[in-house]
Design an enzyme around this catalytic site. Structure first.
Site, short mmCIF file in Angstrom:
data_model
loop_
_atom_site.label_atom_id
_atom_site.label_comp_id
_atom_site.label_asym_id
_atom_site.label_seq_id
_atom_site.Cartn_x
_atom_site.Cartn_y
_atom_site.Cartn_z
N SER A 10 0.98 -1.38 -0.02
CA SER A 10 -0.04 0.03 0.10
C SER A 10 0.77 1.22 0.24
O SER A 10 1.87 1.10 0.38
CB SER A 10 -0.99 -0.22 1.01
OG SER A 10 -1.54 1.17 1.24
N TYR B 237 -4.08 -2.02 9.26
CA TYR B 237 -3.57 -2.51 7.90
C TYR B 237 -2.21 -2.12 7.35
O TYR B 237 -1.68 -2.82 6.99
CB TYR B 237 -4.83 -1.75 6.97
CG TYR B 237 -4.48 -2.06 5.55
CD1 TYR B 237 -4.74 -3.15 4.98
CD2 TYR B 237 -4.23 -0.84 4.69
CE1 TYR B 237 -4.30 -3.54 3.52
CE2 TYR B 237 -3.84 -1.27 3.15
CZ TYR B 237 -3.99 -2.39 2.87
OH TYR B 237 -3.77 -2.93 1.46
#
Length: 303
Positions: free
Chosen positions: A176, A189
């Site tokens: 990410s 996350y």
């Protein structure tokens, strides 16, 4: 007057971010088909979204795709679609959030297909909740680590020995942009993805003489089921096709990293002006709404 200027500044910020998150394909290097035609590609998280789109794209380039996820019906439908277009695909349902699921998938892959030529670790779980709202919610972090980190690492621990013995292989991990930019409200996350990034860097060092390549793809927000509930007004999500393009770039060129200009800019800012970058992110944190689940809305998603 300050209010219009503030709105104009917010619009400029959104426009800049939207522009810098567009993927940019490099025109030179090997063709994708030369990397995958006649080879086996294992894709996790392939029942929908990016994984599904990638399976369709690679099968169309001549790869034999092994697709895995928990939802067997969706995998069967994907394989039927690939077969109808003349491609080769095999559905291997598995739950990578459990040790037994990892071992069962690895055993089946090795027994029926051998070590994959390309392993794409795409399965993931996203949770948007601020640390302030995470008291007594350690399970959020455990669930994110279980699938985003331990599932990906566990599968590699089983498949890398056969790749080393064969002296070839390519591992691609979906990470990410938030790891590069310490995006607030995504600590569970992003921490799990940062752990996977670190594992990948070390694996690349240890496997340097084994003929195995490793690529980390730092994806921005993508319009998928997982990211659907974010609701960031004014910020455009990448299409699934754009995200698939980034993963294909990773497979085609085999660099250490594939990302966006925004990720590069954020990394530079964190290094050169860390205090200023932290202030900007804090402002973003204060402006970002809580997800319905974080607010405790009934029926809300962790989005």
């Amino acid at each position: 007057m300050s209010r219009p200027r503030g709105r104009a500044g917010a619009r400029l910020t959104r426009t800049t971010i939207n522009t810098l998150t567009r993927p940019h394909r490099r025109p030179f290097g090997p063709r994708l088909s030369s990397r995958v035609r006649g080879r086996t590609v294992l894709i996790t998280g392939a029942s929908s979204g990016i994984g599904r789109g990638l399976a369709l794209r690679l099968a169309g380039e001549g790869a034999t795709v092994l697709v895995t996820a928990r939802r067997a019906a969706e995998l069967d439908a994907l394989c039927a679609e690939i077969a109808s277009a003349g491609g080769m695909a095999h559905a291997l349902p598995a739950d990578l959030a459990t040790d037994d699921g990892i071992d069962a998938l690895a055993d089946r892959v090795l027994a029926e297909h051998g070590a994959p030529d390309v392993l794409v670790l795409n399965a993931g779980r996203s949770i948007r909740r601020s640390i302030a709202r995470s008291e007594r919610r350690l399970h959020d972090y455990e669930r994110a680590l279980r699938i985003n980190y331990l599932g990906a690492v566990g599968l590699q621990l089983r498949l890398l020995p056969a790749m080393r013995e064969r002296r070839s292989g390519h591992v691609v991990t979906s990470s990410s942009l938030g790891v590069q930019g310490d995006l607030p409200r995504f600590s569970a996350y992003i921490a799990s993805k940062a752990a996977l990034d670190a594992f990948t860097r070390i694996a690349a060092v240890e496997c340097l003489a084994d003929g195995i390549s490793f690529t980390t793809v730092h994806l921005p927000l993508v319009d998928t089921e997982m990211s659907g509930p974010t609701g960031w007004r004014g910020f455009r999500a990448l299409s699934v096709d754009d995200a698939v393009d980034m993963l294909c770039e990773a497979i085609r060129r085999r660099p250490d990293h594939v990302g966006t200009m925004l990720g590069t800019a954020v990394t530079f800012g964190n290094t050169v002006t860390p205090g200023f970058s932290r202030q900007l992110l804090h402002g973003f944190h204060r402006a970002m709404p809580d997800s319905p689940a974080a607010r405790g809305d009934r029926g809300g998603s962790d989005g």
